[in-house]
Write a protein that holds these residues in place. Structure first.
Motif, mmCIF file in Angstrom:
data_model
loop_
_atom_site.group_PDB
_atom_site.id
_atom_site.type_symbol
_atom_site.label_atom_id
_atom_site.label_comp_id
_atom_site.label_asym_id
_atom_site.label_seq_id
_atom_site.Cartn_x
_atom_site.Cartn_y
_atom_site.Cartn_z
ATOM 1 N N ALA A 77 0.949 -1.020 -0.004
ATOM 2 C CA ALA A 77 0.117 0.060 0.046
ATOM 3 C C ALA A 77 0.931 1.356 -0.116
ATOM 4 O O ALA A 77 1.883 1.217 0.587
ATOM 5 N N PHE A 78 0.433 2.363 -0.570
ATOM 6 C CA PHE A 78 1.033 3.430 -0.712
ATOM 7 C C PHE A 78 0.196 4.481 0.338
ATOM 8 O O PHE A 78 -0.913 4.603 -0.108
ATOM 9 N N VAL A 79 0.859 5.044 1.349
ATOM 10 C CA VAL A 79 -0.139 5.747 2.308
ATOM 11 C C VAL A 79 0.498 7.179 2.428
ATOM 12 O O VAL A 79 1.838 7.354 2.439
ATOM 13 N N ASP A 80 -0.542 8.175 2.372
ATOM 14 C CA ASP A 80 0.152 9.443 2.568
ATOM 15 C C ASP A 80 -0.727 9.922 3.934
ATOM 16 O O ASP A 80 -1.829 10.221 3.582
ATOM 17 N N ASN A 81 0.052 10.447 4.862
ATOM 18 C CA ASN A 81 -0.609 11.046 6.131
ATOM 19 C C ASN A 81 -1.838 10.145 6.584
ATOM 20 O O ASN A 81 -2.941 10.824 6.773
ATOM 21 N N GLY A 82 -1.908 8.846 6.612
ATOM 22 C CA GLY A 82 -2.979 7.986 6.943
ATOM 23 C C GLY A 82 -3.656 7.636 6.156
ATOM 24 O O GLY A 82 -4.902 6.713 6.052
ATOM 25 N N LYS A 83 -3.876 8.249 4.622
ATOM 26 C CA LYS A 83 -4.606 7.980 3.600
ATOM 27 C C LYS A 83 -4.006 6.803 2.545
ATOM 28 O O LYS A 83 -2.829 7.090 2.409
ATOM 29 N N VAL A 84 -4.801 5.818 2.393
ATOM 30 C CA VAL A 84 -4.381 4.934 1.428
ATOM 31 C C VAL A 84 -4.633 5.572 0.129
ATOM 32 O O VAL A 84 -5.773 5.708 -0.504
ATOM 33 N N LEU A 85 -3.467 5.650 -0.549
ATOM 34 C CA LEU A 85 -3.582 6.223 -2.119
ATOM 35 C C LEU A 85 -3.565 4.985 -2.931
ATOM 36 O O LEU A 85 -4.463 5.030 -4.059
ATOM 37 N N TYR A 86 -2.935 3.906 -2.516
ATOM 38 C CA TYR A 86 -3.109 2.618 -3.521
ATOM 39 C C TYR A 86 -2.802 1.407 -3.036
ATOM 40 O O TYR A 86 -1.996 1.637 -1.971
ATOM 41 N N GLN A 87 -3.538 0.409 -2.915
ATOM 42 C CA GLN A 87 -3.245 -0.830 -2.482
ATOM 43 C C GLN A 87 -3.290 -1.954 -3.230
ATOM 44 O O GLN A 87 -4.299 -1.977 -4.189
ATOM 45 N N HIS A 88 -2.626 -3.007 -3.259
ATOM 46 C CA HIS A 88 -2.602 -3.976 -4.032
ATOM 47 C C HIS A 88 -2.149 -5.417 -3.173
ATOM 48 O O HIS A 88 -1.082 -5.187 -2.449
ATOM 49 N N SER A 89 -2.727 -6.505 -3.265
ATOM 50 C CA SER A 89 -2.407 -7.729 -2.654
ATOM 51 C C SER A 89 -2.296 -8.856 -3.626
ATOM 52 O O SER A 89 -2.855 -8.989 -4.682
ATOM 53 N N VAL A 90 -1.243 -9.768 -3.099
ATOM 54 C CA VAL A 90 -1.094 -10.856 -3.858
ATOM 55 C C VAL A 90 -1.136 -12.057 -2.942
ATOM 56 O O VAL A 90 -0.725 -11.954 -1.984
ATOM 57 N N ASN A 91 -1.588 -13.125 -3.141
ATOM 58 C CA ASN A 91 -1.767 -14.380 -2.403
ATOM 59 C C ASN A 91 -1.875 -15.445 -3.361
ATOM 60 O O ASN A 91 -2.041 -15.377 -4.617
ATOM 61 N N GLY A 92 -1.692 -16.730 -2.768
ATOM 62 C CA GLY A 92 -1.540 -17.945 -3.535
ATOM 63 C C GLY A 92 -1.022 -18.867 -2.674
ATOM 64 O O GLY A 92 -0.848 -18.791 -1.444
ATOM 65 N N TRP A 93 -0.841 -20.100 -3.278
ATOM 66 C CA TRP A 93 -0.121 -21.378 -2.410
ATOM 67 C C TRP A 93 0.793 -21.943 -3.522
ATOM 68 O O TRP A 93 0.512 -22.211 -4.744
ATOM 69 N N GLU A 94 1.740 -22.768 -2.892
ATOM 70 C CA GLU A 94 2.507 -23.664 -3.584
ATOM 71 C C GLU A 94 2.206 -25.077 -2.790
ATOM 72 O O GLU A 94 2.080 -25.027 -1.826
ATOM 73 N N SER A 95 2.549 -26.144 -3.498
ATOM 74 C CA SER A 95 2.365 -27.572 -2.892
ATOM 75 C C SER A 95 3.302 -28.430 -3.380
ATOM 76 O O SER A 95 3.559 -28.323 -4.500
ATOM 77 N N SER A 96 3.485 -29.621 -2.715
ATOM 78 C CA SER A 96 4.319 -30.610 -2.949
ATOM 79 C C SER A 96 4.151 -32.061 -2.264
ATOM 80 O O SER A 96 3.676 -31.564 -1.166
ATOM 81 N N SER A 97 4.471 -33.241 -2.914
ATOM 82 C CA SER A 97 4.172 -34.178 -1.908
ATOM 83 C C SER A 97 5.235 -35.215 -2.009
ATOM 84 O O SER A 97 5.729 -35.335 -3.152
ATOM 85 N N LEU A 98 5.630 -35.629 -0.896
ATOM 86 C CA LEU A 98 6.890 -36.499 -0.843
ATOM 87 C C LEU A 98 6.585 -37.589 -0.163
ATOM 88 O O LEU A 98 5.598 -37.636 0.852
ATOM 89 N N PRO A 99 7.024 -39.107 -0.533
ATOM 90 C CA PRO A 99 6.961 -40.145 0.343
ATOM 91 C C PRO A 99 7.470 -39.725 1.825
ATOM 92 O O PRO A 99 8.302 -38.923 1.997
ATOM 93 N N GLN A 100 6.883 -40.461 2.992
ATOM 94 C CA GLN A 100 7.159 -40.112 4.171
ATOM 95 C C GLN A 100 8.557 -40.501 4.634
ATOM 96 O O GLN A 100 9.274 -40.055 5.291
ATOM 97 N N ARG A 101 9.051 -41.304 3.705
ATOM 98 C CA ARG A 101 10.723 -41.965 4.047
ATOM 99 C C ARG A 101 11.660 -40.986 3.248
ATOM 100 O O ARG A 101 12.614 -41.532 3.007
ATOM 101 N N SER A 102 11.163 -40.119 2.805
ATOM 102 C CA SER A 102 12.073 -39.122 2.189
ATOM 103 C C SER A 102 13.138 -38.668 2.835
ATOM 104 O O SER A 102 13.005 -38.346 4.028
ATOM 105 N N SER A 103 14.380 -38.522 2.196
ATOM 106 C CA SER A 103 15.532 -37.826 3.077
ATOM 107 C C SER A 103 15.228 -36.568 3.491
ATOM 108 O O SER A 103 14.399 -35.702 2.488
ATOM 109 N N LEU A 104 16.083 -36.013 4.379
ATOM 110 C CA LEU A 104 15.997 -34.579 4.523
ATOM 111 C C LEU A 104 16.386 -33.716 3.626
ATOM 112 O O LEU A 104 15.698 -32.804 3.109
ATOM 113 N N SER A 105 17.330 -34.193 2.784
ATOM 114 C CA SER A 105 17.780 -33.545 1.224
ATOM 115 C C SER A 105 16.685 -33.242 0.339
ATOM 116 O O SER A 105 16.599 -32.326 -0.130
#
Length: 184
Positions: free
Chosen positions: A124-152
């Motif tokens: 957000a771009f704010v001037d003296n408490g007034k929001v001049l412009y605001q934009h949000s980005v949201n999302g998600w990422e996912s991955s699936s691995l066998p439980q026996r996978s190594s830490l690497s």
């Protein structure tokens, strides 16, 4: 004979070492030219709550999603107009990595751990408490691995997810900055 036994012992001992882990790094755009803004300050805020129990695993990661976003914001934006009354406020609203157990469909298949990285960043771009412009980005990422996978293997999947998050946030937020706030 003692010499041969000593060498065999050392070889066996050497074979017992754990494999070296690859370095865990998230691309933070430190090498790129920062985006110069017509504001007096770039304020970074976080609304993240810390969890130390499953399903949250942020504490297990070498770099938490929140820290990766903070480092990205620090490297990416620069305030150039110290006389301006406007500020750029970047707020990290969500940055969570969770783990969920997925049962295999058959008795002969491995059970998996499903990882999900959820994020939301607001600029957000704010001037003296007034929001001049605001934009949000949201999302998600996912991955699936066998439980026996190594830490690497787990760290490689986590690193890939974090890099995808930072890349998407960077692309969407930098493209959304109005030209009036950019220094040409």
């Amino acid at each position: 004979m003692k010499y041969i036994i000593s060498i065999c012992f050392l070889l066996f001992l050497n074979a017992c070492q754990a494999p070296a882990l690859k370095s865990f790094s998230v691309y933070t755009y430190a090498e790129e030219k920062p985006i110069v803004l017509n504001v007096s300050d770039v304020v970074l805020q976080s609304e993240i709550q810390r969890y130390d129990r499953l399903p949250h695993i942020e504490e297990k990661l070498p770099i938490s999603p929140e820290d990766a976003l903070k480092e990205w914001a620090d490297n990416r934006f620069y305030a150039a107009d110290k006389l301006s009354s406007a500020q750029a406020v970047i707020t990290i609203k969500q940055a969570y990595m969770t783990q969920k157990e997925e049962k295999g469909p058959n008795w002969y298949t491995f059970d998996n751990d499903a990882y999900r990285l959820t994020y939301e960043v607001q600029m957000a771009f704010v001037d003296n408490g007034k929001v001049l412009y605001q934009h949000s980005v949201n999302g998600w990422e996912s991955s699936s691995l066998p439980q026996r996978s190594s830490l690497s293997d787990k760290e490689a999947a986590w690193q890939k997810m974090l890099n995808a998050m930072v890349r998407k946030v960077n692309q969407q937020l930098t493209e959304s900055v109005p030209t009036v706030f950019k220094v040409r």
